[in-house]
Design a protein around this motif. Sequence first.
Motif, PDB file in Angstrom:
ATOM      1  N   ARG A   3       9.704  -0.426   3.083  1.00 23.18           N
ATOM      2  CA  ARG A   3       9.624  -0.492   1.421  1.00 23.18           C
ATOM      3  C   ARG A   3      10.351  -1.020   1.028  1.00 23.18           C
ATOM      4  O   ARG A   3      12.235  -1.244   0.819  1.00 23.18           O
ATOM      5  CB  ARG A   3       9.059   0.975   0.420  1.00 23.18           C
ATOM      6  CG  ARG A   3       8.115   1.329   1.062  1.00 23.18           C
ATOM      7  CD  ARG A   3       7.439   2.879   0.896  1.00 23.18           C
ATOM      8  NE  ARG A   3       6.056   3.268   1.501  1.00 23.18           N
ATOM      9  CZ  ARG A   3       5.263   3.750   0.815  1.00 23.18           C
ATOM     10  NH1 ARG A   3       5.846   4.398  -0.455  1.00 23.18           N
ATOM     11  NH2 ARG A   3       4.405   4.118   1.115  1.00 23.18           N
ATOM     12  N   ASN A  19      -1.937   3.316  -6.478  1.00 22.47           N
ATOM     13  CA  ASN A  19      -1.876   3.139  -5.199  1.00 22.47           C
ATOM     14  C   ASN A  19      -0.663   1.946  -4.389  1.00 22.47           C
ATOM     15  O   ASN A  19      -1.072   1.530  -3.105  1.00 22.47           O
ATOM     16  CB  ASN A  19      -3.058   2.922  -3.886  1.00 22.47           C
ATOM     17  CG  ASN A  19      -4.366   2.858  -3.964  1.00 22.47           C
ATOM     18  OD1 ASN A  19      -4.209   1.681  -5.703  1.00 22.47           O
ATOM     19  ND2 ASN A  19      -5.726   2.489  -4.316  1.00 22.47           N
ATOM     20  N   HIS A  69       0.816  -1.008  -0.057  1.00 19.30           N
ATOM     21  CA  HIS A  69       0.694   0.050   0.362  1.00 19.30           C
ATOM     22  C   HIS A  69       0.870   1.342   0.208  1.00 19.30           C
ATOM     23  O   HIS A  69       2.020   1.464   0.814  1.00 19.30           O
ATOM     24  CB  HIS A  69      -0.581   0.076   0.906  1.00 19.30           C
ATOM     25  CG  HIS A  69      -2.220   1.069   1.002  1.00 19.30           C
ATOM     26  ND1 HIS A  69      -1.970   1.906   0.686  1.00 19.30           N
ATOM     27  CD2 HIS A  69      -3.718   0.475   0.825  1.00 19.30           C
ATOM     28  CE1 HIS A  69      -2.998   2.563   1.052  1.00 19.30           C
ATOM     29  NE2 HIS A  69      -4.146   2.044   1.220  1.00 19.30           N
ATOM     30  N   THR A  70       0.221   1.957  -1.031  1.00 11.16           N
ATOM     31  CA  THR A  70       1.271   3.660  -1.024  1.00 11.16           C
ATOM     32  C   THR A  70       1.219   4.095  -0.091  1.00 11.16           C
ATOM     33  O   THR A  70       2.400   5.249   0.476  1.00 11.16           O
ATOM     34  CB  THR A  70       1.078   4.233  -2.441  1.00 11.16           C
ATOM     35  OG1 THR A  70       0.070   4.496  -2.419  1.00 11.16           O
ATOM     36  CG2 THR A  70       1.076   3.360  -3.530  1.00 11.16           C
ATOM     37  N   GLY A  71       0.632   4.069   1.204  1.00 11.14           N
ATOM     38  CA  GLY A  71      -0.493   5.362   2.100  1.00 11.14           C
ATOM     39  C   GLY A  71      -0.151   4.480   3.566  1.00 11.14           C
ATOM     40  O   GLY A  71       0.817   5.230   4.303  1.00 11.14           O
ATOM     41  N   SER A  72      -0.657   2.853   3.611  1.00 10.46           N
ATOM     42  CA  SER A  72       0.104   2.721   4.913  1.00 10.46           C
ATOM     43  C   SER A  72       1.408   1.925   5.258  1.00 10.46           C
ATOM     44  O   SER A  72       1.916   2.019   6.180  1.00 10.46           O
ATOM     45  CB  SER A  72      -1.082   1.715   5.269  1.00 10.46           C
ATOM     46  OG  SER A  72      -1.225   0.533   4.263  1.00 10.46           O
ATOM     47  N   THR A  73       2.295   1.922   4.425  1.00  8.75           N
ATOM     48  CA  THR A  73       3.485   1.834   4.125  1.00  8.75           C
ATOM     49  C   THR A  73       4.726   2.481   4.544  1.00  8.75           C
ATOM     50  O   THR A  73       4.988   3.247   3.799  1.00  8.75           O
ATOM     51  CB  THR A  73       3.841   0.614   3.242  1.00  8.75           C
ATOM     52  OG1 THR A  73       2.551  -0.517   2.302  1.00  8.75           O
ATOM     53  CG2 THR A  73       5.330  -0.013   3.307  1.00  8.75           C
ATOM     54  N   PRO A  74       4.881   1.777   5.525  1.00  8.98           N
ATOM     55  CA  PRO A  74       6.239   2.721   6.785  1.00  8.98           C
ATOM     56  C   PRO A  74       7.714   2.746   5.333  1.00  8.98           C
ATOM     57  O   PRO A  74       7.335   2.092   4.924  1.00  8.98           O
ATOM     58  CB  PRO A  74       6.474   2.660   7.631  1.00  8.98           C
ATOM     59  CG  PRO A  74       5.432   1.645   8.041  1.00  8.98           C
ATOM     60  CD  PRO A  74       4.534   1.051   7.214  1.00  8.98           C
TER      61      PRO A  74
END
Length: 416
Positions: free
Chosen positions: A239, A279, A230-235
């Motif tokens: 990554r 995303n 997830h591009t939003g919830s992955t710190p």
Amino acid sequence: MAAPGENLRINGARLWESIHEIAKIGPGVAGGSNRQTLTDEDAEGRALFQSWCEAAGLEMGVDAMGTMFATRAGTDPEALPVFIGSHLDTQPTGGRYDGVLGVLGGLEVVRTLNDLGIKTKHPIIVANWTNEEGTRFAPAMVASGVFAGAIDQDWAYGRTDAKGLRFGDELERIGWKGPEAVGARKIHAYFELHIEQGPILEAEGKDIGVVTHGQGTYWTQLTLTGVAAHTGSTPMPMRKNAGLGMARILQLVDEIAWSHAPDAVGAAGHIDVFPNSRNVIPGKVVFTVDFRSPDLAVLQDMEKRLYEGAQKIADEMGLGLELENVNRFDPVTFDAGCVKAIRDAAERLGYSHRDIISGAGHDACWINRVAPTAMVMCPCVGGLSHNEAEEISQEWAAAGADVLFHAVIETAGIVE
Ligand code: HGY
Ligand code: MN
Ligand code: MN
């Protein structure tokens, strides 16, 4: 052989008309062409070319890679043919002249010989090589590569397009898998007319490029594997971003090419991102690096630094990396005798000319391995090619075809 008289010229209007007739088949969306290899549009273009060849009294042969060979008989059946070739397949956003000028320029040579009732000692063959572009099925110049013994035919048959369709199956589907063994035909000499696809001739105001050499080309396909997330919830620290890895490798490609300025070039034109969702951090990318140089040692250095540098970047980022060499052809030096025939023809016809190294690859680069070979080039507007806005003038096309005509009939020998 006796040199032809300088008044012998091809019919430039007829050549121009034929180029724009075939351009109606597989048109692009912006005035260019999209007649990719082994598509229905390619089959339609082949059929039109065959009808023109038969109307010109040529006998058509087709080999097992689908390459077309249209023969005009010579007076000496023992004499090996003089070939004129190029390609009718195009890029997806291609121009109307890349390849087409060379095949139809060859047909125009024959049409002019017919008009003038000229016989030649050696037969003349006009060839349309399958899949010169290598865009739908990599690599480029694959049929001429098989013909020259540089590429394995079964490997070529197994190449797949973006939809997973096989080259061999598509060749059968469009009905152009011929009976001839590939490479069985022997060649006395081979000539190819092609647009320059670069800026030099136009910038220098030259009508003709006398091609003495061709750049080498090395294509490496890289597959980088990370983790789609997830591009939003992955710190950020968590990554494994394959897209970022590709960006760093492409920066390295640019630096490597610039380190060998001014002749070397490098870029990636083919890039597939998976899953390619707005995303989702890219979990996998597949891309092809295209390095070119007229100097073999430079090509080898660029490829070595890519392999080492890409592995270092992947290791630092915790990405998987697969490297596959898709295509390697080394720089070529064309035949001095054939090059001289082209230079003398330009001189005799009063066309301004300069020696030039071909930046693009061509079927002539492979055929140069099996026969004396040379190329003649005409300018193109702004040096632009592999773009629908590719443009040349009718005069440039005619000048190139005139030079091709003279070089071919001098080599084939006019029979009084
Ligand atoms: O890749 C080339 O240079 C050629 O246009 N196929
Ligand atoms: Mn081409
Ligand atoms: Mn091309």
